[in-house]
Design an enzyme around this catalytic site. Sequence first.
Site, PDB file in Angstrom:
ATOM      1  N   ASP A 144       0.917  -1.262   0.076  1.00  0.00           N
ATOM      2  CA  ASP A 144       0.038   0.071   0.070  1.00  0.00           C
ATOM      3  C   ASP A 144       0.734   1.137  -0.007  1.00  0.00           C
ATOM      4  O   ASP A 144       1.731   1.242   0.356  1.00  0.00           O
ATOM      5  CB  ASP A 144      -1.105  -0.093   1.549  1.00  0.00           C
ATOM      6  CG  ASP A 144      -2.127   0.857   1.110  1.00  0.00           C
ATOM      7  OD1 ASP A 144      -2.408   1.312  -0.133  1.00  0.00           O
ATOM      8  OD2 ASP A 144      -2.744   1.418   2.217  1.00  0.00           O
ATOM      9  N   ASN A 173     -10.460  -1.877  -5.708  1.00  0.00           N
ATOM     10  CA  ASN A 173      -9.819  -1.259  -6.774  1.00  0.00           C
ATOM     11  C   ASN A 173     -10.473  -1.049  -8.071  1.00  0.00           C
ATOM     12  O   ASN A 173     -10.087  -0.117  -8.855  1.00  0.00           O
ATOM     13  CB  ASN A 173      -8.391  -1.904  -7.030  1.00  0.00           C
ATOM     14  CG  ASN A 173      -7.346  -1.819  -5.711  1.00  0.00           C
ATOM     15  OD1 ASN A 173      -6.554  -2.772  -5.810  1.00  0.00           O
ATOM     16  ND2 ASN A 173      -7.633  -0.897  -5.037  1.00  0.00           N
ATOM     17  N   GLU A 205      -3.926 -15.978  13.578  1.00  0.00           N
ATOM     18  CA  GLU A 205      -2.609 -17.110  13.691  1.00  0.00           C
ATOM     19  C   GLU A 205      -1.497 -16.330  12.772  1.00  0.00           C
ATOM     20  O   GLU A 205      -0.143 -16.642  13.508  1.00  0.00           O
ATOM     21  CB  GLU A 205      -3.011 -18.505  12.735  1.00  0.00           C
ATOM     22  CG  GLU A 205      -4.083 -19.098  13.458  1.00  0.00           C
ATOM     23  CD  GLU A 205      -3.524 -19.693  14.695  1.00  0.00           C
ATOM     24  OE1 GLU A 205      -2.408 -20.397  14.556  1.00  0.00           O
ATOM     25  OE2 GLU A 205      -4.096 -19.558  15.733  1.00  0.00           O
TER      26      GLU A 205
HETATM   27  C1  FPP Z   1      -1.914   0.217  -3.398  1.00  0.00           C
HETATM   28  O1  FPP Z   1      -1.565   1.444  -3.176  1.00  0.00           O
HETATM   29  C2  FPP Z   1      -1.206  -0.543  -4.461  1.00  0.00           C
HETATM   30  C3  FPP Z   1      -2.117  -1.184  -5.753  1.00  0.00           C
HETATM   31  C4  FPP Z   1      -3.554  -1.159  -5.813  1.00  0.00           C
HETATM   32  C5  FPP Z   1      -1.487  -1.847  -6.793  1.00  0.00           C
HETATM   33  C6  FPP Z   1       0.079  -2.705  -6.428  1.00  0.00           C
HETATM   34  C7  FPP Z   1       0.335  -3.178  -7.523  1.00  0.00           C
HETATM   35  C8  FPP Z   1       1.590  -3.360  -7.876  1.00  0.00           C
HETATM   36  C9  FPP Z   1       2.617  -2.589  -6.856  1.00  0.00           C
HETATM   37  C10 FPP Z   1       2.200  -4.052  -9.125  1.00  0.00           C
HETATM   38  C11 FPP Z   1       2.757  -5.153  -8.789  1.00  0.00           C
HETATM   39  C12 FPP Z   1       2.877  -6.240  -9.746  1.00  0.00           C
HETATM   40  C13 FPP Z   1       2.770  -7.652  -9.588  1.00  0.00           C
HETATM   41  C14 FPP Z   1       2.636  -8.461 -10.934  1.00  0.00           C
HETATM   42  C15 FPP Z   1       2.252  -8.004  -8.476  1.00  0.00           C
HETATM   43  P1  FPP Z   1      -2.613   2.455  -3.508  1.00  0.00           P
HETATM   44  O2  FPP Z   1      -2.939   2.724  -4.915  1.00  0.00           O
HETATM   45  O3  FPP Z   1      -3.613   2.252  -2.500  1.00  0.00           O
HETATM   46  O4  FPP Z   1      -1.929   3.915  -2.674  1.00  0.00           O
HETATM   47  P2  FPP Z   1      -2.157   4.918  -1.670  1.00  0.00           P
HETATM   48  O5  FPP Z   1      -2.649   4.039  -0.411  1.00  0.00           O
HETATM   49  O6  FPP Z   1      -1.126   5.900  -1.463  1.00  0.00           O
HETATM   50  O7  FPP Z   1      -3.579   5.432  -1.977  1.00  0.00           O
HETATM   51 MG    MG Z   2      -4.049   2.511  -0.449  1.00  0.00          MG
END
Ligand code: FPP
Ligand code: MG
Length: 309
Positions: free
Chosen positions: A33, A81, A222
């Site tokens: 996150d 999302n 757990e």
């Molecule tokens: C959450 O941060 C992150 C995501 C919704 C996307 C995560 C995906 C990747 C890091 C790509 C990884 C690739 C693979 C193949 C596993 P956020 O968008 O909620 O950010 P915020 O909390 O700052 O709003």
């Molecule tokens: Mg987030």
Amino acid sequence: MREWFGRQVRSGYERLLRREIEGVPTHVAVIQDGNRRYARQNGADAPDGHRAGAETTEQVLEWCQDLGVEELTLYAFSTENFDRPDEELEPLFDLLEGKLREFADADRVHENGVCIRALGDVERLPERVQDAVAYAEERTEGYDRFVLNVALAYGGRAELLSAARSVLSDVDAGALSPGEIDVETVEERLYERPVRDVDLIIRTGGDERTSNFLPWYANGNEAAVFFCAPYWPEFRQVDFLRAIRTYEHRQESWRTARARRALALLRATGSAELDEARNVLERFRDALPSSEREQLDPEEFDADERAAD
Ligand code: FPP
Ligand code: MG
């Protein structure tokens, strides 16, 4: 200079942490996150944040393998999302597609026998992402030395709901009776299963919740949970090692608690049963053949002897 100094301190700390680590969790799950906040902080947009986050993802996979973790589950895209704007979603889908294909082709993945699997309602994703999932799964399905689960279109509640619906429809059709429903009945109906229960959940970005992630496999509390402040693109190896140490501390206190309970049980049972045995022996020792009677320790079994001490 300050940056160089920071790096030196960090790598010293990393070495220290690594030396301290004795027990490694088998299955680590990560809530990645903070990508958008990281982007905002750097004057960039959400897709840039996700791209930076994907670099951390690659590193974490390496750190896990180097440390001897055997399974890694990444929360890459949740059911929630889907509500994000298209300007963010389309580049994110491109990124997920690209990364899945990149992982599936990476030498490291083949050299280390990494089996890639998607966890979630994959059919809700655009076809190009579904194709990349199929590609990665097919290319790596023969491997079993390391499991990489990518949670995509995943939601813990949605997962439990669809399992509940499937159980109910079998009950409705008379194929299953309510009394037959057990852990396996539910597990068979969950999404693609992780190989094992989760030992450690890491969440970056400062929020202290587990957000609908793996409610079944984390099995209540757990799993140890490690919350940390850095945004996902800023998550470094020291943070990872600190998370592993949290798991170890939890294991230690769990082991101590188990040992204490066992000791208490042993004492309670032991004294009651020993008293009972002593009483029986006192009453019936004459019934024993003399050879066996001679083996009795009067100190231990003779109440009069003990009272006289
Ligand atoms: C959450 O941060 C992150 C995501 C919704 C996307 C995560 C995906 C990747 C890091 C790509 C990884 C690739 C693979 C193949 C596993 P956020 O968008 O909620 O950010 P915020 O909390 O700052 O709003
Ligand atoms: Mg987030």
